[in-house]
Design a protein around this motif. Structure first.
Motif, PDB file in Angstrom:
ATOM      1  N   PHE A  64       0.847  -1.196   0.000  1.00  0.00           N
ATOM      2  CA  PHE A  64       0.000   0.000   0.000  1.00  0.00           C
ATOM      3  C   PHE A  64       0.879   1.240   0.000  1.00  0.00           C
ATOM      4  O   PHE A  64       1.998   1.201   0.519  1.00  0.00           O
ATOM      5  CB  PHE A  64      -0.886   0.049   1.244  1.00  0.00           C
ATOM      6  CG  PHE A  64      -1.954  -0.992   1.284  1.00  0.00           C
ATOM      7  CD1 PHE A  64      -3.024  -0.940   0.415  1.00  0.00           C
ATOM      8  CD2 PHE A  64      -1.904  -2.023   2.208  1.00  0.00           C
ATOM      9  CE1 PHE A  64      -4.030  -1.895   0.464  1.00  0.00           C
ATOM     10  CE2 PHE A  64      -2.899  -2.981   2.264  1.00  0.00           C
ATOM     11  CZ  PHE A  64      -3.967  -2.919   1.388  1.00  0.00           C
ATOM     12  N   ALA A  91       2.025  -4.845   3.269  1.00  0.00           N
ATOM     13  CA  ALA A  91       1.052  -5.515   4.140  1.00  0.00           C
ATOM     14  C   ALA A  91       1.145  -7.034   4.008  1.00  0.00           C
ATOM     15  O   ALA A  91       0.983  -7.753   4.980  1.00  0.00           O
ATOM     16  CB  ALA A  91      -0.354  -5.041   3.809  1.00  0.00           C
ATOM     17  N   GLY A  93      -3.252  -6.612  12.356  1.00  0.00           N
ATOM     18  CA  GLY A  93      -2.296  -5.938  11.483  1.00  0.00           C
ATOM     19  C   GLY A  93      -1.329  -6.885  10.809  1.00  0.00           C
ATOM     20  O   GLY A  93      -0.440  -6.450  10.078  1.00  0.00           O
ATOM     21  N   ALA A  94      -1.512  -8.200  10.996  1.00  0.00           N
ATOM     22  CA  ALA A  94      -0.572  -9.168  10.420  1.00  0.00           C
ATOM     23  C   ALA A  94      -0.727  -9.281   8.906  1.00  0.00           C
ATOM     24  O   ALA A  94       0.208  -9.688   8.219  1.00  0.00           O
ATOM     25  CB  ALA A  94      -0.786 -10.537  11.061  1.00  0.00           C
ATOM     26  N   GLY A  95      -1.905  -8.919   8.390  1.00  0.00           N
ATOM     27  CA  GLY A  95      -2.131  -9.015   6.945  1.00  0.00           C
ATOM     28  C   GLY A  95      -3.174 -10.061   6.572  1.00  0.00           C
ATOM     29  O   GLY A  95      -3.292 -10.423   5.405  1.00  0.00           O
ATOM     30  N   LYS A  96      -3.968 -10.508   7.535  1.00  0.00           N
ATOM     31  CA  LYS A  96      -4.976 -11.530   7.252  1.00  0.00           C
ATOM     32  C   LYS A  96      -6.048 -10.999   6.296  1.00  0.00           C
ATOM     33  O   LYS A  96      -6.346 -11.620   5.272  1.00  0.00           O
ATOM     34  CB  LYS A  96      -5.650 -11.986   8.563  1.00  0.00           C
ATOM     35  CG  LYS A  96      -4.691 -12.537   9.605  1.00  0.00           C
ATOM     36  CD  LYS A  96      -5.417 -13.021  10.849  1.00  0.00           C
ATOM     37  CE  LYS A  96      -6.125 -11.928  11.639  1.00  0.00           C
ATOM     38  NZ  LYS A  96      -5.208 -10.975  12.280  1.00  0.00           N
ATOM     39  N   THR A  97      -6.616  -9.839   6.646  1.00  0.00           N
ATOM     40  CA  THR A  97      -7.690  -9.290   5.814  1.00  0.00           C
ATOM     41  C   THR A  97      -7.172  -8.950   4.423  1.00  0.00           C
ATOM     42  O   THR A  97      -7.848  -9.181   3.420  1.00  0.00           O
ATOM     43  CB  THR A  97      -8.302  -8.045   6.493  1.00  0.00           C
ATOM     44  OG1 THR A  97      -8.814  -8.429   7.763  1.00  0.00           O
ATOM     45  CG2 THR A  97      -9.415  -7.446   5.655  1.00  0.00           C
ATOM     46  N   THR A  98      -5.969  -8.406   4.355  1.00  0.00           N
ATOM     47  CA  THR A  98      -5.405  -8.051   3.058  1.00  0.00           C
ATOM     48  C   THR A  98      -5.221  -9.302   2.193  1.00  0.00           C
ATOM     49  O   THR A  98      -5.571  -9.298   1.004  1.00  0.00           O
ATOM     50  CB  THR A  98      -4.063  -7.321   3.244  1.00  0.00           C
ATOM     51  OG1 THR A  98      -4.254  -6.236   4.150  1.00  0.00           O
ATOM     52  CG2 THR A  98      -3.543  -6.790   1.932  1.00  0.00           C
TER      53      THR A  98
HETATM   54  N1  LIG Z   1      -6.021   0.300   2.418  1.00  0.00           N
HETATM   55  C1  LIG Z   1      -4.879   0.300   3.149  1.00  0.00           C
HETATM   56  N2  LIG Z   1      -3.980   1.300   3.020  1.00  0.00           N
HETATM   57  C2  LIG Z   1      -2.834   1.291   3.720  1.00  0.00           C
HETATM   58  N3  LIG Z   1      -2.501   0.351   4.605  1.00  0.00           N
HETATM   59  C3  LIG Z   1      -3.347  -0.668   4.805  1.00  0.00           C
HETATM   60  C4  LIG Z   1      -4.584  -0.747   4.092  1.00  0.00           C
HETATM   61  N4  LIG Z   1      -5.235  -1.875   4.485  1.00  0.00           N
HETATM   62  C5  LIG Z   1      -4.428  -2.473   5.397  1.00  0.00           C
HETATM   63  N5  LIG Z   1      -3.292  -1.754   5.593  1.00  0.00           N
HETATM   64  C6  LIG Z   1      -2.176  -2.106   6.478  1.00  0.00           C
HETATM   65  O1  LIG Z   1      -1.762  -3.411   6.159  1.00  0.00           O
HETATM   66  C7  LIG Z   1      -1.469  -4.144   7.334  1.00  0.00           C
HETATM   67  C8  LIG Z   1      -2.296  -5.407   7.375  1.00  0.00           C
HETATM   68  O2  LIG Z   1      -3.654  -5.087   7.641  1.00  0.00           O
HETATM   69  P1  LIG Z   1      -4.794  -6.182   7.692  1.00  0.00           P
HETATM   70  O3  LIG Z   1      -4.683  -7.055   6.504  1.00  0.00           O
HETATM   71  O4  LIG Z   1      -6.086  -5.482   7.869  1.00  0.00           O
HETATM   72  O5  LIG Z   1      -4.429  -6.983   9.009  1.00  0.00           O
HETATM   73  P2  LIG Z   1      -5.304  -8.012   9.855  1.00  0.00           P
HETATM   74  O6  LIG Z   1      -6.547  -8.314   9.091  1.00  0.00           O
HETATM   75  O7  LIG Z   1      -4.417  -9.196  10.010  1.00  0.00           O
HETATM   76  O8  LIG Z   1      -5.577  -7.364  11.158  1.00  0.00           O
HETATM   77  C9  LIG Z   1      -1.710  -3.205   8.497  1.00  0.00           C
HETATM   78  O9  LIG Z   1      -0.488  -2.648   8.882  1.00  0.00           O
HETATM   79  C10 LIG Z   1      -2.621  -2.152   7.923  1.00  0.00           C
HETATM   80  O10 LIG Z   1      -2.391  -0.929   8.574  1.00  0.00           O
END
Ligand SMILES: Nc1ncnc2c1ncn2[C@@H]1O[C@H](COP(=O)(O)OP(=O)(O)O)[C@@H](O)[C@H]1O
Ligand SMILES: [Mg+2]
Lengths: 441, 338
Positions: free
Chosen positions: B16, B26, B47-52
């Motif tokens: 990102f 991420a 913040g590990a990157g699961k959702t991403t």
């Molecule tokens: N749209 C975005 N823009 C910038 N950074 C993002 C965005 N979405 C997620 N991040 C960053 O990517 C990392 C992983 O986020 P995320 O996948 O939501 O983690 P989890 O689901 O494991 O809690 C985090 O550091 C978050 O801040």
């Protein structure tokens, strides 16, 4: 295609089952245009333009003092005089024809002219007339200082007519101020529900740029009672103020609907329902078209509903069924469709460029008020030559003008339709393209 | 015969753009193979990157690099086919609050191409499955958190997907509803033969339901396998926790634990400051020493003696059999909880 309609239907359903939205979309603009419109209609009376009595000899005395509000000078007494005595001898409006008025500087001189029979009626505008009418913190409750009417007992009909003119004009000033109040209350209610809008609205009113603009609605030049349209057949058609105020208010409030509709895309992204849609086997363009199409249809519904209600109100005032928008209903619908498309285009671009739904509310509020200002929602823009050309940049202008034309029984709205559809198509596509790019991250 | 692999993720990465222009990596080259019919969990802290990762697999985010295939269909090149096989349960309650539960199901059903009697039959089945028949015509906004979660899951099941992802479906609900969600996940596998991709930052639930687990941290898979395999990786170590209250623990002492006691592989000290919510005054300091040791019970007397010599007052002692918490600690030197 089926999916586009499903999205459109879902958006329509959510919008029209939301009581608060209905209040903002339909009830508020309806109330505003009815208050103002019917005040003017009372004047014209029954839509007829037959004036049985002309040239009532009238003496006018104006003792009124101007009042300063937010750096702007108000003088309703002078406005009153301007309505009765033509500054330009060629002016001939129904009101000017009705009386033959001349200005006296002293009240007793006017009285003696009535006593002597030289004039039938005299009116004296009191010194605190404007002050008593002006809504401000010092004067939160409006109590009008009455205009005195002296009449010669031998002319009871003339006295009655003048009295009703005086009452009507005073009412216009009053409702004008009441409208300012009502509008501001409506906006405050919205501001409370929607803090971002509140900030924006706060800025506008703090800078004093908001309230004074309403005052122009009461200037004689802008008062639509002075407008009469000649139809081809030569029968005079009176301009219906409901058409003027109704359509400009409808378009003003439609801007909010259009921007809000496009904003729902950002809201759905915030709430993850958009992601659900994208994760379904639905092409992106279908989702975008469904959302924008939904907004468009919502705008059309809003204006159609408003116009139907205004027709009912117009008919009530006239005491008989009246097609206030003219008889060419298809053309009216075409203008509604084209104007809605233009507004949706504006909404789509605003929302596509913003980052968050809150940003859209702030920027959208500014855009809607700016379009409303220049497009004639608050005052008659054509009366101010400096900004009249600007109004042509707004869909509001092209829309209201087309509605007025159709209401007057004329049909030359081709240019309006082309401009509106053109603005709409271009902005719609631009918004679509930006959204599409933003979604493929 | 269908391939045994349901999801194939190859070198998936997402970078990102941060607010100040720098790159946020991420997800950094994730590889996964999820087999048909298994419950596969992504376990990692916030913040590990699961959702991403899951967003890229489901076509919500375009990968910076790499690709994912669902049932053999590339999500970047054949998105519609891949998405047809996938049901989604986002982390957020992705529902329209002013529509009823049934209207939500109806609408999203249409988006998956269901129509007519098939649609209404499926909606009926789902309403029963999530046990909301009585409330199906009430607006979502009138529902409790647990009920919303159930509808959120139900929408993902409408089109009988072969694969369903659930992103932290137990966040923010009470234990009773959490139990219910976990049971639902297992029913999906057992009764409907679905493949489930489950994410969580809670090791207990992952440990309970998963066939296989990937541990993700800072955008990378740091370990993968069945629970047994993962625990074997850390050599069946027990985890000992000493509560030490407000006392500070010098690094030298930690080193001493490692050097002098047989079987100890790591010793870390962590402080949890507990503040009073409103006044933000320090209410309590919870110092914890966590020690990983083979045959922890045997090591305990020696550890306590060393602590005593160093005048460290150990307030309480806990010995835990090997678990995912220990695996994470072993691999990262940090506790899984925030
Ligand atoms: N749209 C975005 N823009 C910038 N950074 C993002 C965005 N979405 C997620 N991040 C960053 O990517 C990392 C992983 O986020 P995320 O996948 O939501 O983690 P989890 O689901 O494991 O809690 C985090 O550091 C978050 O801040
Ligand atoms: Mg997450």
């Amino acid at each position: 295609m089926r999916k586009i309609l499903a999205i459109t239907w879902k958006d329509l359903y959510t919008t029209f089952t939301d009581r608060n939205l209905i209040l903002i979309m339909i009830v508020t603009p309806l109330a505003l245009s009815t208050i103002v419109g019917s005040a003017f209609s009372g004047f014209i009376g029954g839509g007829g333009n037959d004036v049985p009595i002309r040239d009532i000899p009238l003496a006018v005395v104006n003792l009124d003092q101007p009042v300063e509000v937010n750096g702007q000078s108000f003088n309703y007494g002078q406005t009153f005089v301007d309505l009765l005595i033509p500054s330009n001898p060629d002016d001939s409006t129904s009101l000017l024809q009705l009386t033959d008025a001349s200005l006296f500087s002293k009240a007793d001189a006017a009285q003696s002219s009535v006593n002597s029979g030289e004039k039938s009626v005299a009116i004296v505008i009191p010194a605190d007339f404007t002050r008593s009418l002006t809504y401000s913190q010092d004067n939160p409750d409006i109590h009008v200082s009455p205009i005195e009417v002296y009449s010669n007992p031998s002319a009871p009909v003339s006295a009655g007519i003048v009295r009703s003119i005086v009452e009507n004009i005073t009412n216009i000033f009053l409702t004008g101020n009441a409208t300012v109040e009502a509008t501001i209350e409506a906006l405050i209610a919205r501001a409370q529900a929607d803090p971002a809008f509140g900030v924006q609205f706060g800025l506008a009113s703090a800078s004093g740029s908001f309230q004074p603009d309403f005052a122009l609605a009461f200037q004689p030049d802008s008062a639509p009672i002075t407008i009469e349209q000649q139809t081809v057949r030569g029968t005079a058609q009176t301009f219906n103020p409901l058409v003027f105020f109704g359509s400009s208010q409808a378009l003003f409030f439609m801007t909010f609907t259009a921007i809000q509709g496009a904003n729902s895309m950002l809201e759905e992204r915030r709430d993850w329902t958009l992601q659900r849609l994208i994760a379904s086997p639905t092409p992106r363009i279908t989702i975008l078209l469904g959302k924008l199409f939904g907004t468009w249809v919502t705008c059309i519904f809003q204006v159609v509903l408003l116009f139907i209600f205004l027709t009912l109100i117009g008919s009530l005032i006239a005491g008989e069924p009246q097609l206030i928008w003219g008889s060419n209903l298809l053309a009216v619908l075409a203008v509604i469709v084209a104007t809605s498309l233009a507004m949706c285009g504006i909404g789509a671009v605003v929302a596509a460029l913003a980052r968050t739904p809150e940003q859209v509310n702030v920027v959208g509020g500014i855009v809607a008020i700016a379009l409303g200002l220049f497009g004639g929602a608050f005052f008659y823009v054509q009366a101010i030559p400096q900004i009249a050309p600007l109004s042509r940049l707004t869909p509001n202008y092209w829309g209201t003008e087309a509605f007025a034309t159709l209401a007057a029984g004329q049909t030359d709205i081709g240019l309006n339709l082309i401009v509106l559809a053109g603005i709409g198509a271009v902005l719609f596509l631009v918004g679509l393209a930006i959204f599409n790019r933003r979604l493929s991250v | 015969m269908q391939s045994q692999v349901m999801v194939e993720v190859r070198d998936l990465a997402k970078t990102f753009k941060g607010k100040n222009g720098d790159d946020i990596q991420a997800v950094k080259g994730v590889q996964l193979d999820i087999r048909r019919g298994e419950i596969y969990s992504l376990l990692g802290p916030n913040g590990a990157g699961k959702t991403t990762t899951i967003s890229m697999i489901s076509g919500l985010l375009a990968p910076t690099r790499g690709d994912a295939r669902i049932g053999g269909h590339s999500i970047t090149r054949e998105p519609l086919q891949a998405k047809q096989l996938l049901g989604v349960v986002p982390q957020e309650i992705a529902l329209y609050p002013t529509l009823s539960a049934r209207q939500n199901l109806d609408f999203f059903g249409k988006m998956y191409g269901l129509t007519g009697t098939e649609l209404s039959r499926r909606v009926d089945e789902i309403v029963d499955f999530i046990d909301l028949r009585e409330r199906q015509n009430d607006r979502i906004e009138t529902f409790s958190g647990g009920m919303k979660r159930r509808v959120n899951i139900g929408v993902g099941l409408l089109h009988k997907p072969q694969l369903i992802y659930m992103d932290e479906p137990t966040v923010g609900i009470d234990p009773q509803n959490r139990r219910r969600v976990l049971d639902t996940v297992q029913r999906l596998q057992q009764e409907m033969g679905m493949t489930v991709l489950y994410t969580s930052h809670l090791m207990e639930e992952v440990q309970e339901i998963s066939d296989r687990i990937a541990i993700i941290d800072h955008g990378e898979i740091i370990a993968e396998g069945t629970l047994g395999e993962l625990i074997q990786q850390i050599g069946e170590e027990d985890r000992l926790t000493f509560k030490v209250g407000t006392q500070s623990v010098p690094d030298a002492l930690l080193a001493q634990f490692k050097q002098e006691v047989e079987g100890v592989t790591s010793a870390v000290y962590e402080r949890h400051d507990v503040t009073n919510g409103e006044s933000e005054t320090l209410a309590q300091v919870d110092g914890i020493v966590t020690i990983m040791a083979k045959r922890g019970r045997k090591a305990l007397p020696d550890l306590l003696r060393i602590a005593d010599d160093a005048e460290l007052d150990v307030l309480s002692v806990e010995v835990r059999e090997p678990d995912l918490e220990g695996v994470f600690l072993h691999l990262t030197g940090r506790a899984l909880r925030d």
